[in-house]
Design a protein around this motif. Structure first.
Motif, PDB file in Angstrom:
ATOM      1  N   LYS A   1       1.220   4.934  13.569  1.00  0.00           N
ATOM      2  CA  LYS A   1       1.076   4.251  12.277  1.00  0.00           C
ATOM      3  C   LYS A   1       0.421   2.892  12.472  1.00  0.00           C
ATOM      4  O   LYS A   1      -0.411   2.466  11.669  1.00  0.00           O
ATOM      5  CB  LYS A   1       2.453   4.102  11.625  1.00  0.00           C
ATOM      6  N   GLY A   2       0.769   2.187  13.545  1.00  0.00           N
ATOM      7  CA  GLY A   2       0.146   0.903  13.862  1.00  0.00           C
ATOM      8  C   GLY A   2      -1.333   1.061  14.147  1.00  0.00           C
ATOM      9  O   GLY A   2      -2.161   0.246  13.735  1.00  0.00           O
TER      10      GLY A   2
ATOM     11  N   LEU B   1      -4.583  -0.536  12.060  1.00  0.00           N
ATOM     12  CA  LEU B   1      -5.704  -1.262  12.667  1.00  0.00           C
ATOM     13  C   LEU B   1      -7.044  -0.609  12.344  1.00  0.00           C
ATOM     14  O   LEU B   1      -8.047  -1.297  12.182  1.00  0.00           O
ATOM     15  CB  LEU B   1      -5.532  -1.339  14.185  1.00  0.00           C
ATOM     16  N   ALA B   2      -7.057   0.703  12.249  1.00  0.00           N
ATOM     17  CA  ALA B   2      -8.290   1.438  11.959  1.00  0.00           C
ATOM     18  C   ALA B   2      -8.682   1.333  10.483  1.00  0.00           C
ATOM     19  O   ALA B   2      -9.773   1.754  10.096  1.00  0.00           O
ATOM     20  CB  ALA B   2      -8.137   2.902  12.357  1.00  0.00           C
ATOM     21  N   GLY B   3      -7.792   0.768   9.667  1.00  0.00           N
ATOM     22  CA  GLY B   3      -8.086   0.639   8.239  1.00  0.00           C
ATOM     23  C   GLY B   3      -7.718   1.875   7.451  1.00  0.00           C
ATOM     24  O   GLY B   3      -8.056   1.991   6.277  1.00  0.00           O
ATOM     25  N   ASP B   4      -6.997   2.799   8.082  1.00  0.00           N
ATOM     26  CA  ASP B   4      -6.587   4.028   7.407  1.00  0.00           C
ATOM     27  C   ASP B   4      -5.276   3.873   6.657  1.00  0.00           C
ATOM     28  O   ASP B   4      -4.846   4.786   5.966  1.00  0.00           O
ATOM     29  CB  ASP B   4      -6.453   5.176   8.426  1.00  0.00           C
ATOM     30  N   LEU B   5      -4.649   2.718   6.804  1.00  0.00           N
ATOM     31  CA  LEU B   5      -3.380   2.441   6.171  1.00  0.00           C
ATOM     32  C   LEU B   5      -3.457   1.038   5.590  1.00  0.00           C
ATOM     33  O   LEU B   5      -3.703   0.073   6.329  1.00  0.00           O
ATOM     34  CB  LEU B   5      -2.260   2.531   7.211  1.00  0.00           C
ATOM     35  N   ASP B   6      -3.272   0.917   4.299  1.00  0.00           N
ATOM     36  CA  ASP B   6      -3.382  -0.365   3.621  1.00  0.00           C
ATOM     37  C   ASP B   6      -2.099  -1.184   3.786  1.00  0.00           C
ATOM     38  O   ASP B   6      -1.002  -0.634   3.745  1.00  0.00           O
ATOM     39  CB  ASP B   6      -3.642  -0.124   2.122  1.00  0.00           C
ATOM     40  N   ALA B   7      -2.255  -2.477   3.979  1.00  0.00           N
ATOM     41  CA  ALA B   7      -1.094  -3.377   4.150  1.00  0.00           C
ATOM     42  C   ALA B   7      -0.172  -3.326   2.934  1.00  0.00           C
ATOM     43  O   ALA B   7       1.043  -3.481   3.069  1.00  0.00           O
ATOM     44  CB  ALA B   7      -1.566  -4.794   4.402  1.00  0.00           C
ATOM     45  N   ASP B   8      -0.725  -3.080   1.732  1.00  0.00           N
ATOM     46  CA  ASP B   8       0.114  -2.998   0.530  1.00  0.00           C
ATOM     47  C   ASP B   8       1.100  -1.850   0.618  1.00  0.00           C
ATOM     48  O   ASP B   8       2.179  -1.903   0.035  1.00  0.00           O
ATOM     49  CB  ASP B   8      -0.763  -2.831  -0.711  1.00  0.00           C
TER      50      ASP B   8
END
Length: 84
Positions: A68-69, A73-80
Motif C-alpha cells: 500500500k505504501g 508513492l506510485a500515485g496509485d493511492l490518493d492521500a485523501d
C-alpha cells in the motif's frame, strides 16, 4: 500526510530496507534530509495506522514499507483515501 512521510516512505522504498527510527534518522541525515528522531517515530506510527508501513520486529521496532505504501508513492493511492 506530510513531506516527512514522503521522505520516510521514499527512503524505505528506494533502499528496500527494514529499519528502526534511529536507523532512518541516521540514514536520512546522511542524505541531507534532516528529520528528528521524535518526528520519525511519531510519523512511523501514523504511517502504520494507515497501512503504509508495517512493524517487522515488534520488540525492536523495525519498519518496512508495505505494498500500500508503494502504491501511494506510485500515485496509485490518493492521500485523501488515507485520511481518518
Amino acid at each position: 500526510m506530510t513531506g516527512n512521510d514522503d521522505s520516510i516512505l521514499e527512503y524505505l522504498h528506494e533502499h528496500d530496507v527494514v529499519l528502526p527510527p534511529t536507523g532512518l534518522e541516521i540514514n536520512l541525515d546522511r542524505e541531507g534530509v534532516g528529520i528528528s528522531y521524535s518526528t520519525i517515530s511519531r510519523r512511523l506510527k501514523k504511517l502504520q495506522e494507515h497501512g503504509l508501513v508495517k512493524k517487522v520486529r515488534e520488540k525492536e521496532g523495525y519498519y518496512a514499507i508495505t505494498e500500500k505504501g508503494r502504491q501511494y508513492l506510485a500515485g496509485d493511492l490518493d492521500a485523501d483515501e488515507l485520511e481518518e
